[in-house]
Design an enzyme around this catalytic site. Structure first.
Site, PDB file in Angstrom:
ATOM      1  N   GLY A 148      -5.519   5.633   8.238  1.00  0.00           N
ATOM      2  CA  GLY A 148      -5.130   4.788   8.907  1.00  0.00           C
ATOM      3  C   GLY A 148      -4.137   5.350  10.148  1.00  0.00           C
ATOM      4  N   LEU A 167      -0.681   4.834  10.558  1.00  0.00           N
ATOM      5  CA  LEU A 167       0.254   5.675  10.164  1.00  0.00           C
ATOM      6  C   LEU A 167      -0.141   6.537   9.219  1.00  0.00           C
ATOM      7  CD1 LEU A 167       3.456   5.951   9.807  1.00  0.00           C
ATOM      8  CD2 LEU A 167       3.206   3.848   8.209  1.00  0.00           C
ATOM      9  N   GLY A 168      -1.160   6.382   8.184  1.00  0.00           N
ATOM     10  CA  GLY A 168      -1.403   7.085   7.138  1.00  0.00           C
ATOM     11  C   GLY A 168      -1.717   8.440   7.422  1.00  0.00           C
ATOM     12  N   LYS A 178       3.642  -9.241   3.771  1.00  0.00           N
ATOM     13  CA  LYS A 178       4.142  -8.020   3.785  1.00  0.00           C
ATOM     14  C   LYS A 178       5.435  -8.227   2.933  1.00  0.00           C
ATOM     15  CE  LYS A 178       3.296  -4.647   5.150  1.00  0.00           C
ATOM     16  NZ  LYS A 178       2.313  -3.849   4.803  1.00  0.00           N
ATOM     17  N   ALA A 213       9.639  -0.948  12.808  1.00  0.00           N
ATOM     18  CA  ALA A 213       9.296  -1.909  13.789  1.00  0.00           C
ATOM     19  C   ALA A 213       8.509  -1.518  15.228  1.00  0.00           C
ATOM     20  CB  ALA A 213      10.744  -2.212  14.384  1.00  0.00           C
TER      21      ALA A 213
END
Lengths: 386, 478
Positions: free
Chosen positions: A25, A27-28, A170, A197
């Protein structure tokens, strides 16, 4: 990835066997890349679980073990963890936060809450030492009022008070993760949550894409509100860096044993950390910087600032109008509210406890993110922003 | 300023009158009780300083004389350094021995050129020496120590032919120069404040805060005075910065290079702004109102001046300064408390942000720096309190009504009415500017193209579009 100067004398920080959930993904894959490319980090084994492992995939020579699985499939997650036996699990998986219908809500619940519960259970059974969970900075906001310089003392906005179901899931997942820290009968299983953020950067299909679209549609001349609202945008590489710092510190704590609990002010396990670029900017300035990087030659002379109230009325009209047409509205009251909202955080805790500092400035981050998007777009790899 | 100006700017006039009428000094000198020599010293203070004289004279009695004399000693040094009629071989030892001369009873200096504006002070420097000797030892020692450091720094610059010929090259040189002319003064003042128990002693452990106070003021002056210095054939803007924008210093002042020169000036402003947080933090360490006023006034003037010079083409062609009305308002606001001064900073920071231009290569860095200063102010004076937020939330969880239903109904009614009026106005305005509502209808029929009234010229296809004037970044955390 990292721009941090690494002297040869500096030894790579060993992370052991690492599993990145959602490692293909947005971020991943930055986390995977940093572990492999940044001399600051070293892992003895690196594996990834993702829904689809084709995009953002490392070449086979990097020896990353990819497993395709849906994390809401507890059984499968369990069997993969038993096989991989990781020391560290970094859990970044989450659906795109778009949509407000029942299908979307069900997906949020299944992946964010049930999926995370499955990950926690599998970690405990597989003897994982450290779990780093990607939460969201929005968990302390009600997504309509201002959030000014918030830090970790701010209360979570839950249940009826949280109008965004995505945020609700979340927060629920974050609570599950933190509650599992040192929980019997797994007193050495340590957890932490990172609350980033406004992530943007290479691989971002949302912020950059939307902003470039506005530029291409020549709608940069509109501003809602006075433009003085500060907002946190965080370059994805910095968020990845914070995850690795947290993982490493959990391992250090783990080594000290179950009986020794660190002092409050230096504790990582069981704690949540806001992570930003440590540089809140005026919301519309960020947009203008993206437009500039995408080729805009405009200043601010052509900008017409409409009041928030007028924006709300327009948003309402647009919602009604598109509702009648049965189409998704191009402009909503919620978007109006977002663009007028102040939302920034104080990350002193992450700086103090994790030793976190952004490794890429906002300026460089914007340039990287936009360059990536334009290249991908030219190559036809992402939908064109039109 | 003429009457006409104030006629059109009544606020300016109001500020001036307010300051003159309402300003009540915390302390007042009592010349009756002063020795004739000290009265002479204050006379020279008046003669040599336009901006500092009155704030110095309103200082706490404990420090009013030491700081007045400190100022005069440095002014004396400066008068020697500035005088181009004194040959270098004479000037250098004069500077380096200044601290010894100021210990000799009756020492004066009469060899300044006739046009040196403050030569009178040195001609009668004996009165300063007389009063210096009456000071408490710790105060005297601080003044002497700074005098030695500054005099040697000046002497080094006088001898530094490279610097005098080519001007400042590196940013580090620029900051070193600011250290000698302003940072050292700050160091002396902080030590005097702490010695007099009028400031937090921990400021001595944070010398970078003091340094920032001086750097902020000096850098602001250097940016503002760029044209004046250019005419005097002096240059303090470091080449390391301006060479990114123009090839030669002269090019900065050519009208055809204005855009580049402005971008260069905004990098200079950015460089100065990085001290603002330290300055605010330093001022939090003041324990006496008069000392607070003394340090806060110049800082407020500096942030206002930075805003004035920011992206202002006039700096390259004339000498500009903030208006008298603004200055009076700033003085009023700087003689209250840190919170008010923070609001001054926030106000000017936002004006700087408003003038910021996306085409400027420093655009986002300036925006980030403005944001950092705002965040720092927020940390000093938080507007949101997590305890209160938690309480409110608990209240809501328990289901306590936060507003009574009747009130909500009225609110809703007012809201709806406003909404209705606004919509009517908008629809009307749009129609007036030529919106074709009939076209809307036909569009729903054939789905060809639709334009927001005035919103860009490219129609978008609503079938696939989810874009808007506002990016959907709300959940981009993941």
């Amino acid at each position: 990835m990292s721009e941090k100067p690494v002297t040869t004398a500096q030894k790579a920080r060993e992370l052991g066997r690492v599993l990145v959930i959602g490692g293909n993904g947005f971020l991943g894959h930055h986390i995977v890349n940093q572990i492999l490319d940044d001399p600051l980090w070293a892992a003895s084994h690196l594996s990834v679980i993702d829904l689809r492992c084709t995009r953002n995939r490392r070449p086979d020579t990097d020896k990353v073990a990819y497993y395709e699985a849906n994390i809401s499939d507890a059984e499968k997650v369990h069997s993969i963890l038993e096989q991989v036996k990781p020391d560290v699990v970094i859990h970044t998986a989450s659906p795109a936060p778009q949509g407000d219908d029942d299908i979307a809500k069900d997906l949020f619940k299944r992946v964010n809450v049930d999926g995370t519960a499955a990950v926690i259970a599998a970690c405990q059974q597989a003897g994982v030492k450290a779990l780093v969970y990607t939460s969201s900075a929005s968990v302390v906001t009600d997504n309509s009022s201002n959030t000014i310089n918030a830090d970790e003392r701010w209360p979570l906005v839950r249940g009826d008070m949280q109008p965004e179901y995505y945020t609700e899931t979340k927060a629920a997942a974050e609570e599950l993760v933190l509650a599992a820290n040192r929980k019997d009968p797994h007193p050495t299983f340590l957890t932490t949550a990172i609350r980033p953020a406004g992530i943007f950067g290479e691989g971002d299909g949302m912020v950059t894409h939307q902003l470039i679209k506005i530029y291409r549609q020549r709608r940069t001349g509109f501003q809602i509100g006075d433009g003085e609202n500060l907002f946190d945008f965080t370059y994805v590489g910095n968020v990845a860096h914070a995850h690795l710092l947290a993982a490493r510190l959990l391992l250090v704590t783990h080594r000290a044993g179950a009986s020794s609990i660190p002092l409050d002010y230096e504790r990582v396990d069981g704690e949540a950390f806001f992570v930003t670029n440590d540089s809140p900017v005026y919301f519309w300035d960020f947009a203008r910087a993206v437009w500039r990087a995408a080729g805009s030659d405009k200043g601010t002379g052509h900008v017409w600032a409409m009041s928030k109230e007028l924006g709300l009325v327009l948003g309402f009209c647009s919602e009604v109008f598109f509702h009648i047409l049965g189409k998704p509205p191009t402009f909503t009251r919620q978007r109006c509210t977002y663009s007028c909202m102040t939302r920034y955080y104080n990350i002193s805790k992450a700086k103090r406890v994790l030793g976190y500092q952004p490794i890429v400035s906002l300026d460089d981050g914007i340039k990287r993110g936009v360059r990536w998007f334009l290249e991908q777009e030219a190559a036809g790899l992402v939908p064109a922003a039109k | 300023m003429g009457i006409i100006f104030y006629l059109f700017h009544p606020n300016q006039l109001r500020s001036i009158i307010q300051w003159k009428v309402w300003h009540d000094p915390v302390h007042k000198r009592n010349p009756e009780k002063e020795s004739p020599a000290l009265r002479e010293c204050f006379r020279y203070l008046d003669l040599t300083s336009r901006s500092f004289s009155s704030v110095i004279q309103e200082l706490n009695p404990e420090l009013v004389v030491p700081i007045c004399l400190f100022y005069l000693v440095l002014r004396g040094l400066d008068t020697i350094e500035d005088d181009m009629t004194i040959p270098i071989e004479k000037k250098e030892p004069l500077l380096r021995n200044f601290d010894k001369n100021m210990e000799i009873d009756g020492w004066t200096f009469t060899e300044n050129g006739p046009n040196e504006k403050d030569r009178e002070l040195l001609v009668h420097f004996d009165v300063v020496i007389t009063e210096l000797k009456k000071l408490k030892k710790p105060y005297y020692d601080i003044i002497k120590d700074i005098t030695i450091k500054m005099a040697n720094g000046m002497a080094d610059y006088v001898l530094n032919a490279e610097h005098n010929e080519h001007g400042v090259m590196k940013i580090t040189e620029y900051e070193l120069y600011c250290h000698y002319v302003a940072g050292l003064v700050g160091e002396g003042l902080t030590r005097l404040f702490v010695e007099g128990d009028l400031a937090n002693p921990r400021l001595k452990d944070r010398p970078e805060l003091t340094e920032s106070m001086g750097q902020f003021l000096q850098k602001t002056n250097i940016i503002r005075d760029v044209h004046e210095d250019y005419l005097d054939k002096r240059r303090f803007w470091p080449k390391e910065i301006w060479s990114k924008y123009v090839d030669s210093w002269d090019d900065m002042f050519k009208p055809e290079n204005l855009a580049k020169a402005l971008n260069c000036s905004s990098e200079m402003v950015l460089n100065a702004l990085k001290h603002a947080e330290d300055c605010l933090f330093y001022m939090a360490g003041m324990r006496d109102q008069s000392v607070f006023n003394f340090v806060a006034i110049p800082q407020s003037m500096a942030i206002a001046t930075l805003e004035l010079v920011f992206r202002n083409p006039d700096i390259f062609s004339k000498h500009i300064k903030i208006t008298k009305g603004d200055a009076c308002q700033l003085m009023m606001e700087s003689t209250q408390n840190l919170h008010v001064v923070c609001e001054v900073f926030r106000r000017y920071i936002r004006r700087i942000h408003k003038k910021n231009d996306p085409r400027d290569p420093n655009f986002i860095a300036i925006s980030v720096q403005c944001g950092k200063i705002e965040q720092f102010i927020e940390t000093l004076y938080p507007r949101q309190d997590p305890k209160k937020l938690t309480e409110q939330m608990d209240k809501k969880k328990r289901g306590d009504p936060t507003a009574d239903p009747g009130e909500s109904a009225i609110l809703l009614g007012v809201g709806l009415l406003t909404l209705f009026c606004l919509s009517a106005i908008m629809v009307g305005v749009a129609w007036y500017f030529g919106a074709r509502y009939d076209a809307l209808w036909s569009w729903t029929q054939d789905k060809s193209s639709y334009h927001w009234p005035g919103m860009g010229s490219d129609g978008e296809s609503p079938v696939v579009s989810s874009a808007s004037a506002v990016p959907s970044i709300e959940h981009s955390e993941l």
